[in-house]
Design a protein around this motif. Structure first.
Motif, PDB file in Angstrom:
ATOM      1  N   UNK A 173     114.930  99.442  66.342  1.00 43.07           N
ATOM      2  CA  UNK A 173     114.892  98.183  67.079  1.00 43.07           C
ATOM      3  C   UNK A 173     113.476  97.724  67.374  1.00 43.07           C
ATOM      4  N   UNK A 174     112.521  98.641  67.533  1.00 42.65           N
ATOM      5  CA  UNK A 174     111.154  98.207  67.815  1.00 42.65           C
ATOM      6  C   UNK A 174     110.527  97.524  66.602  1.00 42.65           C
ATOM      7  N   UNK A 175     110.836  98.011  65.407  1.00 42.62           N
ATOM      8  CA  UNK A 175     110.309  97.370  64.198  1.00 42.62           C
ATOM      9  C   UNK A 175     110.937  95.995  64.035  1.00 42.62           C
ATOM     10  N   UNK A 176     112.240  95.900  64.284  1.00 46.37           N
ATOM     11  CA  UNK A 176     112.907  94.602  64.191  1.00 46.37           C
ATOM     12  C   UNK A 176     112.354  93.626  65.207  1.00 46.37           C
ATOM     13  N   UNK A 177     112.136  94.088  66.446  1.00 42.12           N
ATOM     14  CA  UNK A 177     111.610  93.210  67.483  1.00 42.12           C
ATOM     15  C   UNK A 177     110.198  92.753  67.141  1.00 42.12           C
ATOM     16  N   UNK A 178     109.377  93.653  66.627  1.00 42.31           N
ATOM     17  CA  UNK A 178     108.012  93.282  66.260  1.00 42.31           C
ATOM     18  C   UNK A 178     108.001  92.280  65.121  1.00 42.31           C
ATOM     19  N   UNK A 179     108.862  92.479  64.129  1.00 37.40           N
ATOM     20  CA  UNK A 179     108.885  91.544  63.007  1.00 37.40           C
ATOM     21  C   UNK A 179     109.419  90.186  63.435  1.00 37.40           C
ATOM     22  N   UNK A 180     110.391  90.150  64.337  1.00 37.13           N
ATOM     23  CA  UNK A 180     110.869  88.866  64.856  1.00 37.13           C
ATOM     24  C   UNK A 180     109.775  88.161  65.642  1.00 37.13           C
ATOM     25  N   UNK A 181     109.030  88.943  66.430  1.00 33.53           N
ATOM     26  CA  UNK A 181     107.945  88.349  67.202  1.00 33.53           C
ATOM     27  C   UNK A 181     106.863  87.767  66.306  1.00 33.53           C
ATOM     28  N   UNK A 182     106.511  88.481  65.241  1.00 30.14           N
ATOM     29  CA  UNK A 182     105.512  87.963  64.313  1.00 30.14           C
ATOM     30  C   UNK A 182     106.018  86.719  63.587  1.00 30.14           C
ATOM     31  N   UNK A 183     107.276  86.733  63.212  1.00 30.06           N
ATOM     32  CA  UNK A 183     107.840  85.562  62.545  1.00 30.06           C
ATOM     33  C   UNK A 183     107.872  84.365  63.483  1.00 30.06           C
ATOM     34  N   UNK A 184     108.227  84.594  64.743  1.00 27.30           N
ATOM     35  CA  UNK A 184     108.243  83.514  65.727  1.00 27.30           C
ATOM     36  C   UNK A 184     106.834  82.970  65.945  1.00 27.30           C
ATOM     37  N   UNK A 185     105.849  83.866  66.025  1.00 31.86           N
ATOM     38  CA  UNK A 185     104.471  83.433  66.212  1.00 31.86           C
ATOM     39  C   UNK A 185     103.996  82.613  65.007  1.00 31.86           C
ATOM     40  N   UNK A 186     104.307  83.093  63.806  1.00 32.08           N
ATOM     41  CA  UNK A 186     103.891  82.379  62.595  1.00 32.08           C
ATOM     42  C   UNK A 186     104.560  81.015  62.524  1.00 32.08           C
ATOM     43  N   UNK A 187     105.821  80.945  62.892  1.00 31.13           N
ATOM     44  CA  UNK A 187     106.531  79.665  62.861  1.00 31.13           C
ATOM     45  C   UNK A 187     105.997  78.719  63.917  1.00 31.13           C
ATOM     46  N   UNK A 188     105.757  79.252  65.127  1.00 34.45           N
ATOM     47  CA  UNK A 188     105.323  78.401  66.235  1.00 34.45           C
ATOM     48  C   UNK A 188     103.912  77.867  66.032  1.00 34.45           C
ATOM     49  N   UNK A 189     103.046  78.657  65.446  1.00 33.12           N
ATOM     50  CA  UNK A 189     101.661  78.224  65.282  1.00 33.12           C
ATOM     51  C   UNK A 189     101.400  77.576  63.936  1.00 33.12           C
TER      52      UNK A 189
END
Length: 144
Positions: free
Chosen positions: A86-102
């Motif tokens: 779950x930590x890898x999934x959460x980190x990858x979702x966070x990076x994807x959200x950051x990339x999408x948002x910025x």
């Protein structure tokens, strides 16, 4: 020693797997059309990948491949790989959200390098989530 076609595949990896399986049973085969089809993967389906082997071992090789196809050599351990924790999934979702948002997906293109309104709104939402998540975690820890 003449070579005959033992089997034909549409994927070079499947042909390599079959060749390794036959080699583990002391049957020498070669995978043909490897170089033509790896340069242009669309050629794999057009040409096909052939396993060529000695004529005196062809019947035994075809029998082994047919038995492998029915699952005779399958083991009880299964083929499933464990998914990411779950930590890898959460980190990858966070990076994807950051990339999408910025708008990081547009880096290196001819798109302008400035943020638009959509990216600023996404960055603001991401900032609120990042700032509030430790607070919500602390509230959850101390309330339990």
């Amino acid at each position: 020693m003449s070579l005959v076609e033992i089997a034909r595949y549409q994927d070079v990896y499947e042909a390599d797997l079959a060749a390794a399986f036959l080699a583990s049973h002391d049957i020498e085969v070669s995978v043909t059309e490897r170089f033509q089809t790896t340069v242009d993967p669309l050629m794999q389906r057009a040409l096909g990948i052939r396993l060529m082997g000695r004529a005196d071992q062809a019947a035994q090789a075809r029998d082994l491949l047919a038995r492998a196809g029915t699952g005779e050599f399958a083991t009880d351990e299964g083929d499933d790989l464990d998914g990411p924790d779950s930590t890898v999934r959460a980190a990858s979702r966070g990076l994807a959200l950051f990339a999408f948002a910025t708008g990081a997906g547009f880096v290196g293109t001819s798109m302008p390098r400035r943020f638009g309104a959509f990216q600023w709104a996404g960055l603001a939402i991401l900032g609120v989530v990042v700032l509030l998540s430790p607070v919500l975690w602390l509230v959850g820890v101390f309330s339990a």
